[in-house]
Design a protein around this motif. Structure first.
Motif, PDB file in Angstrom:
ATOM      1  N   UNK A 100      31.785  45.273  17.257  1.00  0.00           N
ATOM      2  CA  UNK A 100      32.521  46.528  17.077  1.00  0.00           C
ATOM      3  C   UNK A 100      33.699  46.589  18.044  1.00  0.00           C
ATOM      4  N   UNK A 101      34.798  47.157  17.550  1.00  0.00           N
ATOM      5  CA  UNK A 101      35.859  47.569  18.455  1.00  0.00           C
ATOM      6  C   UNK A 101      35.349  48.797  19.196  1.00  0.00           C
ATOM      7  N   UNK A 102      35.615  48.867  20.497  1.00  0.00           N
ATOM      8  CA  UNK A 102      35.277  50.071  21.252  1.00  0.00           C
ATOM      9  C   UNK A 102      36.521  50.960  21.243  1.00  0.00           C
ATOM     10  N   UNK A 103      36.409  52.115  20.582  1.00  0.00           N
ATOM     11  CA  UNK A 103      37.621  52.906  20.319  1.00  0.00           C
ATOM     12  C   UNK A 103      37.897  54.005  21.345  1.00  0.00           C
ATOM     13  N   UNK A 104      38.059  53.618  22.588  1.00  0.00           N
ATOM     14  CA  UNK A 104      38.588  54.563  23.573  1.00  0.00           C
ATOM     15  C   UNK A 104      37.610  55.555  24.154  1.00  0.00           C
ATOM     16  N   UNK A 105      36.328  55.528  23.722  1.00  0.00           N
ATOM     17  CA  UNK A 105      35.352  56.395  24.366  1.00  0.00           C
ATOM     18  C   UNK A 105      35.282  57.797  23.796  1.00  0.00           C
ATOM     19  N   UNK A 106      35.333  57.920  22.491  1.00  0.00           N
ATOM     20  CA  UNK A 106      35.131  59.232  21.879  1.00  0.00           C
ATOM     21  C   UNK A 106      35.767  59.315  20.517  1.00  0.00           C
ATOM     22  N   UNK A 107      35.429  60.387  19.785  1.00  0.00           N
ATOM     23  CA  UNK A 107      36.111  60.599  18.508  1.00  0.00           C
ATOM     24  C   UNK A 107      37.566  60.902  18.830  1.00  0.00           C
ATOM     25  N   UNK A 108      38.448  60.599  17.892  1.00  0.00           N
ATOM     26  CA  UNK A 108      39.866  60.813  18.184  1.00  0.00           C
ATOM     27  C   UNK A 108      40.442  59.714  19.043  1.00  0.00           C
ATOM     28  N   UNK A 110      54.097  60.982  28.150  1.00  0.00           N
ATOM     29  CA  UNK A 110      52.845  60.220  28.043  1.00  0.00           C
ATOM     30  C   UNK A 110      53.102  58.724  27.882  1.00  0.00           C
ATOM     31  N   UNK A 111      54.221  58.391  27.241  1.00  0.00           N
ATOM     32  CA  UNK A 111      54.561  56.971  27.074  1.00  0.00           C
ATOM     33  C   UNK A 111      55.210  56.425  28.333  1.00  0.00           C
ATOM     34  N   UNK A 112      55.774  57.324  29.154  1.00  0.00           N
ATOM     35  CA  UNK A 112      56.485  56.909  30.360  1.00  0.00           C
ATOM     36  C   UNK A 112      55.631  57.038  31.604  1.00  0.00           C
ATOM     37  N   UNK A 113      55.892  58.088  32.403  1.00  0.00           N
ATOM     38  CA  UNK A 113      55.205  58.169  33.708  1.00  0.00           C
ATOM     39  C   UNK A 113      53.684  58.269  33.635  1.00  0.00           C
ATOM     40  N   UNK A 114      53.166  58.793  32.515  1.00  0.00           N
ATOM     41  CA  UNK A 114      51.708  58.985  32.440  1.00  0.00           C
ATOM     42  C   UNK A 114      51.010  57.920  31.586  1.00  0.00           C
ATOM     43  N   UNK A 115      51.730  56.876  31.200  1.00  0.00           N
ATOM     44  CA  UNK A 115      51.199  55.901  30.236  1.00  0.00           C
ATOM     45  C   UNK A 115      49.891  55.264  30.698  1.00  0.00           C
ATOM     46  N   UNK A 116      49.749  55.061  31.991  1.00  0.00           N
ATOM     47  CA  UNK A 116      48.550  54.367  32.478  1.00  0.00           C
ATOM     48  C   UNK A 116      47.458  55.303  32.977  1.00  0.00           C
ATOM     49  N   UNK A 117      47.676  56.614  32.814  1.00  0.00           N
ATOM     50  CA  UNK A 117      46.634  57.561  33.229  1.00  0.00           C
ATOM     51  C   UNK A 117      45.491  57.454  32.229  1.00  0.00           C
ATOM     52  N   UNK A 118      44.280  57.471  32.743  1.00  0.00           N
ATOM     53  CA  UNK A 118      43.104  57.264  31.908  1.00  0.00           C
ATOM     54  C   UNK A 118      42.863  58.437  30.954  1.00  0.00           C
ATOM     55  N   UNK A 119      42.699  58.151  29.681  1.00  0.00           N
ATOM     56  CA  UNK A 119      42.246  59.136  28.690  1.00  0.00           C
ATOM     57  C   UNK A 119      40.897  58.635  28.173  1.00  0.00           C
ATOM     58  N   UNK A 164      38.088  56.457  27.889  1.00  0.00           N
ATOM     59  CA  UNK A 164      38.018  55.061  28.342  1.00  0.00           C
ATOM     60  C   UNK A 164      39.289  54.300  27.969  1.00  0.00           C
ATOM     61  N   UNK A 165      40.289  55.027  27.471  1.00  0.00           N
ATOM     62  CA  UNK A 165      41.561  54.397  27.108  1.00  0.00           C
ATOM     63  C   UNK A 165      42.646  54.975  28.019  1.00  0.00           C
ATOM     64  N   UNK A 166      43.893  54.981  27.545  1.00  0.00           N
ATOM     65  CA  UNK A 166      44.977  55.547  28.360  1.00  0.00           C
ATOM     66  C   UNK A 166      45.787  56.532  27.517  1.00  0.00           C
ATOM     67  N   UNK A 167      46.485  57.430  28.198  1.00  0.00           N
ATOM     68  CA  UNK A 167      47.348  58.364  27.484  1.00  0.00           C
ATOM     69  C   UNK A 167      48.454  57.630  26.726  1.00  0.00           C
ATOM     70  N   UNK A 168      48.914  56.500  27.297  1.00  0.00           N
ATOM     71  CA  UNK A 168      49.938  55.722  26.606  1.00  0.00           C
ATOM     72  C   UNK A 168      49.433  55.243  25.253  1.00  0.00           C
ATOM     73  N   UNK A 169      48.196  54.738  25.225  1.00  0.00           N
ATOM     74  CA  UNK A 169      47.622  54.207  23.981  1.00  0.00           C
ATOM     75  C   UNK A 169      47.378  55.311  22.964  1.00  0.00           C
TER      76      UNK A 169
END
Lengths: 111, 270
Positions: free
Chosen positions: A44-52, B203-212, B214-219
């Protein structure tokens, strides 16, 4: 739905068929626990840790589970949540036929 | 207990939910209000003469509030009954742990759960009263990004003002990023020239690497700005590529599976 998916994996163990998940659990730990506890063998791809998460957003997924069936060329052949079995059986037969055709052509070219 | 049969998770227009927990849906219809923003990660200028309250961290209280939240989530009561049963417990907890991040978490639970007052028409009013108290006493809390997660309890106008004040007053990059995210989704994603709105640009600039999560705001910003068009996801179309990582954090691609039939399964262990 896991028993159904497991039965598909068993049924098509030797066939050109794979389940690919896009997982929206809260953490990698939750995904790993689900895989272990439920004996899930597919990736599975892990999709960022939540819905959305990024993949679900790009694919416009707002309900879980959502299922797409792709044929061996990567073409979307089905989208929905039920009656998967017939579609999969049909497409696996197509993929096997294509593979057999390609092998026959290769054998022919080699002569 | 986890069931081996998966529960359906559904999206009712405001949020996705299952049993007694609910998860904010990322796509919420909002209205864009112009807000003065302080871009970059520079701390906001403190203009008040009096000292701002500082929110303490109390590890034991943090543990207790987590337990209380888990208890509420695992309750066998229906949503509304669970809210009514647990509301006094969270209020008492907040009173007993004043000045701590644990109190903030209890207040945030109370704000989130005002959702169950919506049928009575008092949801947003109740949510805002709690939020005003929260912001007055805990303007520097590191958990205020949850106000963006729980934004569905506020009216559009309240959201715009609330996110604007988080941008202005919070010293934390992850709280500011959350506020930008809430504001980014509140209006058209792109202008006539195809440029992302100012909040997506942040979000694409200064905050791109801030964690959202388990991902990031940039992503996540990138996925909102580049959704696959309906025709790309229709039966007959070649499925768009997915590049990501698996349960071990290792890279994987959808196209790795070309040549086999794929059941692409969007799932979660709910």
């Amino acid at each position: 739905m896991y028993p159904h998916e497991r039965s598909l994996v068993e049924k098509y163990a030797d066939a050109p068929f794979a389940i690919v998940g896009v997982n929206s659990d809260d953490s990698l730990e939750a995904l790993n626990a689900a895989m272990t506890d439920e004996n899930l063998t597919w990736s599975s791809f892990f999709d960022g840790g939540g819905t959305g998460g990024p993949i679900a957003v790009q694919w416009g997924v707002t309900g879980w589970p959502t299922v797409y069936i792709l044929d061996h060329k990567g073409v979307i052949r089905y989208k929905g949540r039920s009656d998967l079995d017939e579609t999969i059986a049909e497409l696996v037969a197509e993929a096997e036929k294509a593979k057999a055709g390609a092998q026959a052509a290769a054998a022919g070219a080699g002569q | 207990m986890r069931s081996s049969v998966r529960r359906m998770l559904y999206y009712d227009g405001m949020m996705t939910h299952t049993k007694n927990t609910f998860i904010t849906a990322a796509a919420l219809p909002l209205v864009l209000m112009p807000v003065a923003t302080a871009h970059g990660s520079a701390l906001p200028q403190v203009t008040q003469q009096h000292q701002q309250p500082v929110t303490r961290v109390d590890d034991e209280a943090d543990r207790l509030i987590k337990e209380l939240i888990t208890e509420s989530e695992e309750s066998d009561l229906g949503y509304v009954e669970a809210y009514k049963a647990f509301k006094p417990k969270f209020e008492q907890f907040a009173a007993d742990h004043r000045g701590t991040e644990a109190e903030v978490r209890a207040l945030l639970w109370l704000i989130q759960q005002t959702w169950w007052l919506r049928a009575e028409g008092t949801m947003s009013e109740a949510a805002m009263a709690l939020t005003e108290d929260l912001l007055e006493r805990h303007p520097k809390s590191k958990q205020l990004d949850l106000l963006v997660e729980f934004q569905y309890v506020f009216t559009k106008e309240q959201r715009a003002a609330l996110f604007g004040s988080l941008l202005k007053d919070s010293p934390h990059a992850h709280v500011k990023a959350a506020a930008h995210f809430g504001l980014a989704k509140s209006g058209p994603a792109k202008n006539e020239d195809g440029e992302p709105n100012e909040h997506y640009q942040a979000l694409l600039g200064p905050y791109a690497n801030v964690k959202w999560r388990e991902s990031t705001y940039g992503a996540i910003a990138n996925s909102y700005l580049n959704p696959h068009p309906a025709e790309a996801l229709a039966v007959g179309a070649v499925a768009p590529e997915i590049e990501g990582t698996n349960h071990e954090g290792k890279p994987m691609k959808l196209s790795d599976y070309r040549g086999t039939v794929i059941m692409l399964d969007f799932w979660g262990n709910w």
